[in-house]
Write a protein that holds these residues in place. Sequence first.
Motif, PDB file in Angstrom:
ATOM      1  N   MET A 142       0.840  -1.196   0.000  1.00 37.12           N
ATOM      2  CA  MET A 142       0.000   0.000   0.000  1.00 37.12           C
ATOM      3  C   MET A 142       0.879   1.252   0.000  1.00 37.12           C
ATOM      4  SD  MET A 142      -2.805   1.190   2.840  1.00 37.12           S
ATOM      5  CE  MET A 142      -1.563   1.798   3.983  1.00 37.12           C
ATOM      6  N   ILE A 145       2.433   1.775  -3.438  1.00 45.39           N
ATOM      7  CA  ILE A 145       1.489   2.288  -4.444  1.00 45.39           C
ATOM      8  C   ILE A 145       1.237   3.775  -4.193  1.00 45.39           C
ATOM      9  CG2 ILE A 145      -0.872   2.115  -5.349  1.00 45.39           C
ATOM     10  CD1 ILE A 145      -0.772  -0.899  -4.686  1.00 45.39           C
ATOM     11  N   THR A 148       4.717   6.130  -5.106  1.00 48.00           N
ATOM     12  CA  THR A 148       5.439   6.142  -6.381  1.00 48.00           C
ATOM     13  C   THR A 148       4.463   6.548  -7.475  1.00 48.00           C
ATOM     14  OG1 THR A 148       4.890   3.827  -6.797  1.00 48.00           O
ATOM     15  CG2 THR A 148       6.982   4.255  -5.705  1.00 48.00           C
ATOM     16  N   ASP A 149       4.998   6.940  -8.622  1.00 44.21           N
ATOM     17  CA  ASP A 149       4.120   7.285  -9.744  1.00 44.21           C
ATOM     18  C   ASP A 149       4.166   6.200 -10.817  1.00 44.21           C
ATOM     19  OD1 ASP A 149       6.638   7.801 -10.654  1.00 44.21           O
ATOM     20  OD2 ASP A 149       6.315   9.913 -11.112  1.00 44.21           O
ATOM     21  N   ILE A 150       4.686   5.039 -10.436  1.00 44.00           N
ATOM     22  CA  ILE A 150       4.703   3.895 -11.363  1.00 44.00           C
ATOM     23  C   ILE A 150       3.945   2.734 -10.722  1.00 44.00           C
ATOM     24  CG2 ILE A 150       6.902   4.520 -12.437  1.00 44.00           C
ATOM     25  CD1 ILE A 150       8.176   2.371 -10.548  1.00 44.00           C
ATOM     26  N   THR A 151       3.690   1.699 -11.512  1.00 43.09           N
ATOM     27  CA  THR A 151       3.070   0.508 -10.942  1.00 43.09           C
ATOM     28  C   THR A 151       4.147  -0.390 -10.335  1.00 43.09           C
ATOM     29  OG1 THR A 151       3.178  -0.531 -13.133  1.00 43.09           O
ATOM     30  CG2 THR A 151       1.075   0.440 -12.483  1.00 43.09           C
ATOM     31  N   MET A 176       2.828  -9.766  -8.078  1.00 50.04           N
ATOM     32  CA  MET A 176       2.209  -8.597  -8.703  1.00 50.04           C
ATOM     33  C   MET A 176       2.934  -8.185  -9.973  1.00 50.04           C
ATOM     34  SD  MET A 176       1.291  -6.316  -5.338  1.00 50.04           S
ATOM     35  CE  MET A 176       0.179  -5.172  -6.174  1.00 50.04           C
TER      36      MET A 176
ATOM     37  N   ILE B 134      -3.517  -2.713 -15.349  1.00 54.43           N
ATOM     38  CA  ILE B 134      -2.488  -2.982 -14.327  1.00 54.43           C
ATOM     39  C   ILE B 134      -2.518  -1.901 -13.238  1.00 54.43           C
ATOM     40  CG2 ILE B 134      -0.034  -3.369 -13.903  1.00 54.43           C
ATOM     41  CD1 ILE B 134       0.144  -4.287 -16.902  1.00 54.43           C
ATOM     42  N   PRO B 135      -2.351  -0.613 -13.578  1.00 53.82           N
ATOM     43  CA  PRO B 135      -2.506   0.393 -12.509  1.00 53.82           C
ATOM     44  C   PRO B 135      -3.907   0.396 -11.897  1.00 53.82           C
ATOM     45  CG  PRO B 135      -2.189   1.453 -14.667  1.00 53.82           C
ATOM     46  CD  PRO B 135      -1.876   0.001 -14.843  1.00 53.82           C
ATOM     47  N   GLU B 138      -3.868  -2.281  -9.256  1.00 51.74           N
ATOM     48  CA  GLU B 138      -3.072  -1.885  -8.085  1.00 51.74           C
ATOM     49  C   GLU B 138      -3.804  -0.819  -7.269  1.00 51.74           C
ATOM     50  OE1 GLU B 138       1.083  -1.155  -8.836  1.00 51.74           O
ATOM     51  OE2 GLU B 138       1.336  -3.088  -9.847  1.00 51.74           O
ATOM     52  N   ILE B 141      -6.464  -2.540  -5.302  1.00 50.46           N
ATOM     53  CA  ILE B 141      -5.864  -3.257  -4.176  1.00 50.46           C
ATOM     54  C   ILE B 141      -5.517  -2.276  -3.058  1.00 50.46           C
ATOM     55  CG2 ILE B 141      -3.668  -4.376  -3.540  1.00 50.46           C
ATOM     56  CD1 ILE B 141      -4.133  -6.002  -6.228  1.00 50.46           C
ATOM     57  N   MET B 142      -4.998  -1.122  -3.427  1.00 52.52           N
ATOM     58  CA  MET B 142      -4.722  -0.092  -2.424  1.00 52.52           C
ATOM     59  C   MET B 142      -6.011   0.281  -1.690  1.00 52.52           C
ATOM     60  SD  MET B 142      -3.184   3.727  -3.026  1.00 52.52           S
ATOM     61  CE  MET B 142      -4.763   4.403  -3.573  1.00 52.52           C
ATOM     62  N   THR B 172      -4.261 -10.826  -9.904  1.00 52.89           N
ATOM     63  CA  THR B 172      -3.382 -10.167  -8.936  1.00 52.89           C
ATOM     64  C   THR B 172      -3.830 -10.482  -7.512  1.00 52.89           C
ATOM     65  OG1 THR B 172      -3.114  -8.401 -10.571  1.00 52.89           O
ATOM     66  CG2 THR B 172      -2.267  -7.985  -8.378  1.00 52.89           C
ATOM     67  N   VAL B 271      -2.772   6.608  -9.219  1.00 56.06           N
ATOM     68  CA  VAL B 271      -1.786   5.783  -8.514  1.00 56.06           C
ATOM     69  C   VAL B 271      -0.481   5.626  -9.285  1.00 56.06           C
ATOM     70  CG1 VAL B 271      -3.503   4.516  -7.197  1.00 56.06           C
ATOM     71  CG2 VAL B 271      -2.682   3.556  -9.338  1.00 56.06           C
ATOM     72  N   ALA B 272      -0.504   5.816 -10.581  1.00 56.04           N
ATOM     73  CA  ALA B 272       0.725   5.599 -11.349  1.00 56.04           C
ATOM     74  C   ALA B 272       0.744   6.489 -12.587  1.00 56.04           C
ATOM     75  CB  ALA B 272       0.859   4.128 -11.739  1.00 56.04           C
ATOM     76  N   PRO B 273       0.787   7.834 -12.384  1.00 55.17           N
ATOM     77  CA  PRO B 273       0.725   8.732 -13.546  1.00 55.17           C
ATOM     78  C   PRO B 273       1.850   8.504 -14.554  1.00 55.17           C
ATOM     79  CG  PRO B 273       1.313   9.932 -11.523  1.00 55.17           C
ATOM     80  CD  PRO B 273       0.862   8.571 -11.110  1.00 55.17           C
ATOM     81  N   LYS B 274       3.003   8.090 -14.051  1.00 58.32           N
ATOM     82  CA  LYS B 274       4.128   7.888 -14.965  1.00 58.32           C
ATOM     83  C   LYS B 274       3.873   6.662 -15.848  1.00 58.32           C
ATOM     84  CE  LYS B 274       9.161   7.984 -14.861  1.00 58.32           C
ATOM     85  NZ  LYS B 274      10.311   8.283 -13.982  1.00 58.32           N
ATOM     86  N   THR B 275       3.469   5.574 -15.218  1.00 59.39           N
ATOM     87  CA  THR B 275       3.139   4.374 -15.985  1.00 59.39           C
ATOM     88  C   THR B 275       1.978   4.667 -16.931  1.00 59.39           C
ATOM     89  OG1 THR B 275       3.836   2.988 -14.134  1.00 59.39           O
ATOM     90  CG2 THR B 275       2.440   1.948 -15.789  1.00 59.39           C
TER      91      THR B 275
END
Lengths: 299, 299
Positions: A142, A145, A148-151, A176, B134-135, B138, B141-142, B172, B271-275
């Motif tokens: 948790m 997630i 970070t800004d990545i998965t 994951m 994928i994001p 995640e 899950i968060m 996942t 949760v993952a703007p970069k991804t």
Amino acid sequence: MLTGVHVVLAGGDARQLEVIRRLTELDATVTISGFDRLDMPFTGVVKADWSPEILADADALLLPAVGTEDDGTISALFTERELTLTDAHVSVLPKSAKVVAGMAKPYLRNLCEKHGLQLVELFERDDVAIYNSIPTAEGAIMMAIQNTDITIHGSNCMVLGLGRSGMTLARTLQGMGARIKAGVRREDSFARAFEMGFKPFYIADLARQSGNIDLLFNTIPTMIVTAQVIAQLPLRACIIDLASKPGGTDFRFAEKRGIKALLAPGLPGIVAPKTAGRIIANSLTQVILEDRGQRGSAS
Amino acid sequence: MLTGVHVVLAGGDARQLEVIRRLTELDATVTISGFDRLDMPFTGVVKADWSPEILADADALLLPAVGTEDDGTISALFTERELTLTDAHVSVLPKSAKVVAGMAKPYLRNLCEKHGLQLVELFERDDVAIYNSIPTAEGAIMMAIQNTDITIHGSNCMVLGLGRSGMTLARTLQGMGARIKAGVRREDSFARAFEMGFKPFYIADLARQSGNIDLLFNTIPTMIVTAQVIAQLPLRACIIDLASKPGGTDFRFAEKRGIKALLAPGLPGIVAPKTAGRIIANSLTQVILEDRGQRGSAS
């Protein structure tokens, strides 16, 4: 079953509710102190003020996860009152009684020793540490997630220490879709890491291994993520330190370099108090039954 | 490579930064509008005020994930100014240009149709939907860890719909140690769920299957988690609805019954703007290259 066994709970948080529920299911006699704000009805449970008398015929005294503070304070979420464990309380306990807590500070340890009472630190038990590693891993995920800004999927994770927590965390992250580098000290851990499809390396090599890491999880409770290691991490990296306070990271240097570094609090009680309470309840039951030549089931 | 290709980005959020980075790497000519608060230097990128002229020789116009609002507003995180897509802008675009967004509301769709411009809705593409799952998983899950007092490990999860998101999420969760019941409509989905070790059931049977569920994840964008279903759920259950607004849950009834029900926002960008930005960048590149008989790589 715990028929005829008298357990006194002093203080604690949401985890204790699960313990109370489980103990009553098993027919124990339960006295709780430090729960006056709790209006959940537990049949057959006696609410008592915190005084030595309630301990006179106890078979076990369950303290909160952290035991007591070093001045004897017992943390108690469900009351405004202050609970303190003093010599007067401990001296009343029958000599056969067990004092049970997640862990114990010197104050509690000394008090039990003085009165010849058995002190059980549940979190020291291997099985409990492994069960607790599950909510710890989920809490760490948790945090990862959130920070970070990545998965996690597709990220480069490093896990330091493949002990009871490190193993669970590495395996879950791998599930994951993360790539796992595992830092170990022992040959057998190296072999196990290899077998599980992690990329193992020896801790001595840590700085050289830190070049392309997105997430670094530390479980080793000594200064290991040093300035020298942090200097090698990419700026995007995030360090999550799961080792008990003060952790194993040079937080000052991480801040100076602008690398996010977080010391995880006791995660089981935060992210999954019910599961964490069940773990304590099962383990407490086992500790009581062990003496009686029976075995509890942790299911 | 995108040498000689002119892409104009109008508005957007942190995801666009990854798109800009990727486009410049591929040698595209990039004009950005609605980024005046951004001080990250991108070499060779031209910052321009939002006006029709900047679109005159564009090969592609990239709008934010949601395209435009139905009054033409383009959401733009990195500016105080208002950006609006009007007829005047669209009429300037070359007829061969593509208008690209995550999704499109009627306003944008009508405008493109009127001017005979190709509109590409990236999130409609199967590959993009799978990468974005994928994001999304995640993030779900968060939310699950934050909103329950138990671990995902050992929990009884129900996933409704084994489409592009549902499959990723179920897999996942299973990897984290949850038991998965999967609600499906089609025989082939039933068979796949069985093969993957989930417990499949047909959606028609949903209410009867909801008795012992800790976490219910819905991915089906029609009213499916009805009052009748919610009435069967245990009170401890938590519903996380991932279907696009307004979701597929009777939120009013869930609240009335005291069951926690959450409509997940667009999780990838959160949760993952970069991804998420990388996914858009890769897909945008493919869309541009497709026309030129080349193929981009999604790596």
